[in-house]
Write a protein that holds these residues in place. Structure first.
Motif, PDB file in Angstrom:
ATOM      1  N   ILE A 125     -17.510  -7.663  55.993  1.00 24.56           N
ATOM      2  CA  ILE A 125     -17.269  -6.060  55.888  1.00 24.56           C
ATOM      3  C   ILE A 125     -16.134  -5.046  55.819  1.00 24.56           C
ATOM      4  O   ILE A 125     -16.057  -3.899  55.395  1.00 24.56           O
ATOM      5  CB  ILE A 125     -18.041  -6.031  57.864  1.00 24.56           C
ATOM      6  CG1 ILE A 125     -19.744  -6.693  57.762  1.00 24.56           C
ATOM      7  CG2 ILE A 125     -18.224  -4.395  58.063  1.00 24.56           C
ATOM      8  CD1 ILE A 125     -19.943  -6.477  59.084  1.00 24.56           C
ATOM      9  N   ARG A 135     -20.116   0.441  54.073  1.00 23.75           N
ATOM     10  CA  ARG A 135     -19.981  -0.760  55.282  1.00 23.75           C
ATOM     11  C   ARG A 135     -21.579  -0.755  56.579  1.00 23.75           C
ATOM     12  O   ARG A 135     -21.839  -1.810  56.383  1.00 23.75           O
ATOM     13  CB  ARG A 135     -19.143  -0.071  56.284  1.00 23.75           C
ATOM     14  CG  ARG A 135     -18.465  -0.207  57.231  1.00 23.75           C
ATOM     15  CD  ARG A 135     -17.244   0.208  58.092  1.00 23.75           C
ATOM     16  NE  ARG A 135     -17.106  -0.576  59.135  1.00 23.75           N
ATOM     17  CZ  ARG A 135     -16.152  -0.736  59.651  1.00 23.75           C
ATOM     18  NH1 ARG A 135     -15.099  -2.514  58.265  1.00 23.75           N
ATOM     19  NH2 ARG A 135     -15.505  -1.906  60.838  1.00 23.75           N
ATOM     20  N   ARG A 138     -23.870  -3.114  54.419  1.00 28.05           N
ATOM     21  CA  ARG A 138     -23.305  -4.373  55.427  1.00 28.05           C
ATOM     22  C   ARG A 138     -22.980  -4.886  56.913  1.00 28.05           C
ATOM     23  O   ARG A 138     -23.371  -5.791  56.690  1.00 28.05           O
ATOM     24  CB  ARG A 138     -22.044  -4.796  54.939  1.00 28.05           C
ATOM     25  CG  ARG A 138     -22.374  -5.243  52.905  1.00 28.05           C
ATOM     26  CD  ARG A 138     -20.504  -5.733  52.913  1.00 28.05           C
ATOM     27  NE  ARG A 138     -20.693  -5.845  51.347  1.00 28.05           N
ATOM     28  CZ  ARG A 138     -19.192  -6.024  50.777  1.00 28.05           C
ATOM     29  NH1 ARG A 138     -18.025  -6.056  51.419  1.00 28.05           N
ATOM     30  NH2 ARG A 138     -19.409  -6.302  49.079  1.00 28.05           N
ATOM     31  N   ILE A 139     -23.105  -4.305  57.248  1.00 32.05           N
ATOM     32  CA  ILE A 139     -23.518  -4.330  59.165  1.00 32.05           C
ATOM     33  C   ILE A 139     -25.139  -4.917  59.432  1.00 32.05           C
ATOM     34  O   ILE A 139     -25.549  -5.488  60.232  1.00 32.05           O
ATOM     35  CB  ILE A 139     -23.004  -3.450  59.664  1.00 32.05           C
ATOM     36  CG1 ILE A 139     -21.028  -3.486  59.653  1.00 32.05           C
ATOM     37  CG2 ILE A 139     -23.064  -3.618  61.338  1.00 32.05           C
ATOM     38  CD1 ILE A 139     -20.735  -1.724  60.733  1.00 32.05           C
TER      39      ILE A 139
END
Length: 154
Positions: A125, A135, A138-139
């Motif tokens: 991340i 970001r 990806r989270i």
């Protein structure tokens, strides 16, 4: 509140040579609820990394015979120092912590991972520095993969 727990414990050694360290506190109450508690510290002055298991008789950490070449004796009282290993929930960036708080099943999976896997997720991340728009993507992907039972990205 300190994460480090210091106490004395009486160990039992089974016939297979495994040392069982009986934990005199509830790790869920002290460090927060988790399916398993990876810890680091020492027993009788010997460094260790291990996992606290929740058994009917209470929490126990089992150390294999390879843990030390100088075995402890059954019934020995030893000094123990333990703390949670790796990044904990309160150490996480706000956006990651909020995503885990919103998905309790993924949070439980994350909390139960060994530090290697937790650090691997966080590095992946954090590697979005040049593309900050990735970001949150990806989270969200981490949350879905943890919900699906993945320890790491496929």
């Amino acid at each position: 509140m300190s994460r480090v727990q210091r106490f004395q414990a009486t160990v039992t050694v089974d016939r297979r040579g495994r040392t069982h360290v009986h934990i005199p506190f509830d790790p869920d109450q002290v460090w927060g609820p988790k399916p398993r508690h990876p810890v680091a510290g020492s027993v009788a002055g010997r460094s260790l990394r291990g996992t606290i298991e929740k058994l009917d008789a209470g929490p126990v950490m089992t150390l294999g015979p390879a843990w030390t070449c100088l075995a402890l004796t059954d019934g020995a009282t030893v000094d123990v120092v333990l703390e949670p290993e790796g990044p904990q929930r309160e150490d996480l960036a706000t956006d990651i912590a909020e995503a885990l708080d919103a998905a309790p099943d993924a949070a439980a999976a994350f909390d139960g991972l060994a530090q290697f896997y937790r650090k691997q997720w966080l590095r992946w991340i954090e590697s979005t520095k040049r593309r900050p728009d990735q970001r949150p993507v990806r989270i969200a992907e981490m949350i879905e993969l943890l919900r699906a039972g993945h320890k790491e990205r496929p």
